[in-house]
Motif scaffolding. Structure first.
Motif, mmCIF file in Angstrom:
data_model
loop_
_atom_site.group_PDB
_atom_site.id
_atom_site.type_symbol
_atom_site.label_atom_id
_atom_site.label_comp_id
_atom_site.label_asym_id
_atom_site.label_seq_id
_atom_site.Cartn_x
_atom_site.Cartn_y
_atom_site.Cartn_z
ATOM 1 N N PRO A 24 45.951 43.244 54.809
ATOM 2 C CA PRO A 24 46.502 42.106 54.049
ATOM 3 C C PRO A 24 47.845 42.416 53.398
ATOM 4 O O PRO A 24 48.649 41.508 53.170
ATOM 5 N N ILE A 83 37.126 33.296 43.304
ATOM 6 C CA ILE A 83 37.982 33.916 44.326
ATOM 7 C C ILE A 83 37.870 35.431 44.256
ATOM 8 O O ILE A 83 37.813 36.115 45.288
ATOM 9 N N CYS A 87 36.593 37.780 47.457
ATOM 10 C CA CYS A 87 37.389 38.860 48.047
ATOM 11 C C CYS A 87 36.737 40.220 47.816
ATOM 12 O O CYS A 87 36.803 41.108 48.674
ATOM 13 N N LEU A 115 43.737 41.172 49.089
ATOM 14 C CA LEU A 115 43.099 40.033 49.766
ATOM 15 C C LEU A 115 43.404 38.730 49.027
ATOM 16 O O LEU A 115 43.699 37.702 49.642
ATOM 17 N N SER A 118 47.025 37.762 49.691
ATOM 18 C CA SER A 118 47.207 37.296 51.061
ATOM 19 C C SER A 118 46.692 35.869 51.224
ATOM 20 O O SER A 118 47.356 35.012 51.823
ATOM 21 N N GLU A 119 45.509 35.614 50.673
ATOM 22 C CA GLU A 119 44.928 34.273 50.778
ATOM 23 C C GLU A 119 45.748 33.236 50.021
ATOM 24 O O GLU A 119 45.831 32.076 50.419
ATOM 25 N N GLU A 121 48.861 33.310 49.756
ATOM 26 C CA GLU A 121 50.160 33.254 50.426
ATOM 27 C C GLU A 121 51.303 33.437 49.431
ATOM 28 O O GLU A 121 52.248 32.635 49.362
#
Length: 288
Positions: A24, A83, A87, A115, A118-119, A121
């Motif tokens: 990631p 979240i 992760c 993570l 990355s999720e 963005e």
């Protein structure tokens, strides 16, 4: 690997874990910050300036004050429990692949942060090292800019018993052909470590202020200017780090401080006036 009081230095475990998680850290560039004191404050100031420039920032720091989610922030706000747990579960499942790996608590939170970023963005991640730099798992991020804050004696049993040894460990976050900012150090031998490490990529920062929090702000502005960010007024309140006073006992001024070594405690004492009563909590002091 060096193992001390639950700290396991080395990149192998985390490198393998990142591969299992599909790397990631490669999905966003990072600013990587190391140093004895002021690295978290520098990261926080950078995050605040970036937010004013509409740059979506992921910010990883340690230790946390109250909840573990504080270590992983998106646009300045701690990640939600939902979240975080999602992760974290992915990290746990990756650790159970054969051969089974046993990452440390710090490694687990770091991997979880990547993570999350990355999720989400993120445009950029700001990453604070845990301990040292050369063998700190945060060394595995894709850094476009690196920065070093203060260099003073800490964790000598792990990082070395001289400033030069400590500086050498921290300077190892340098990435070839990437800007390497460093707070100007009064010790010539320490400066020589950075000069030999980064060469023409080295950019010295000499602060005007004597106040640690203001120095972090000055440093952040220098780096932000290099990145092309417009410097706008911003507010930054980071309990335990920033200089905000709290009301605890009526009529008595109170401060909360996360100072955990001689250098940072001296900085705090220089800000105090009149008679002082210090209430101190002593923990493991490992900062991870």
């Amino acid at each position: 690997d060096s193992i001390n009081s639950g700290i396991k230095l080395g990149l192998d475990n985390c490198s393998e874990m990142l591969q299992r998680l599909n790397n990631p850290q490669k999905n966003f560039p990072s600013i990587h910050v190391a140093g004895t004191n002021g690295k978290g404050s520098l990261c926080a100031h950078l995050s605040a300036i970036a937010s004013k420039n509409e740059v979506l920032i992921g910010f990883f720091s340690s230790p946390h004050l109250i909840t573990v989610e504080e270590r992983i922030r998106i646009d300045g706000r701690p990640v939600s429990e939902e979240i975080f747990e999602k992760c974290l579960l992915s990290v746990y499942k990756a650790s159970l692949m054969k051969p089974i790996l046993q990452p440390t608590f710090f490694e687990i939170t770091f991997l979880t942060s990547l993570l999350v970023f990355s999720e989400a963005e993120v445009d950029l991640a700001i990453i604070e090292t845990g301990l040292g730099g050369r063998l700190d798992c945060t060394r595995l991020v894709e850094a476009e800019v690196c920065a070093i804050t203060t260099i003073s004696k800490e964790h000598s049993e792990i990082l070395g018993d001289t400033l030069v040894k400590i500086a050498t460990e921290k300077a190892a976050i340098y990435r070839q052909n990437k800007p390497f900012f460093s707070l100007y150090h009064p010790d010539r031998d320490v400066r020589e470590v950075f000069i030999k490490t980064a060469g023409s990529d080295l950019i010295w920062f000499s602060p005007k202020s004597k106040n640690a929090w203001e120095i972090s702000k000055e440093f952040a502005i220098i780096i932000a200017d290099h990145l092309g960010w417009v410097i706008k007024n911003y507010e930054l309140n980071w309990p335990g780090r920033s200089e905000d006073k709290i009301t605890w006992i009526p009529g008595i001024g109170c401060r909360v401080s996360a100072a955990h070594n001689i250098e940072s405690i001296e900085n705090e004492l220089n800000l105090l006036e009149d008679k002082v009563v210090i209430v101190s909590g002593i923990g493991p002091g490992l900062g991870q």
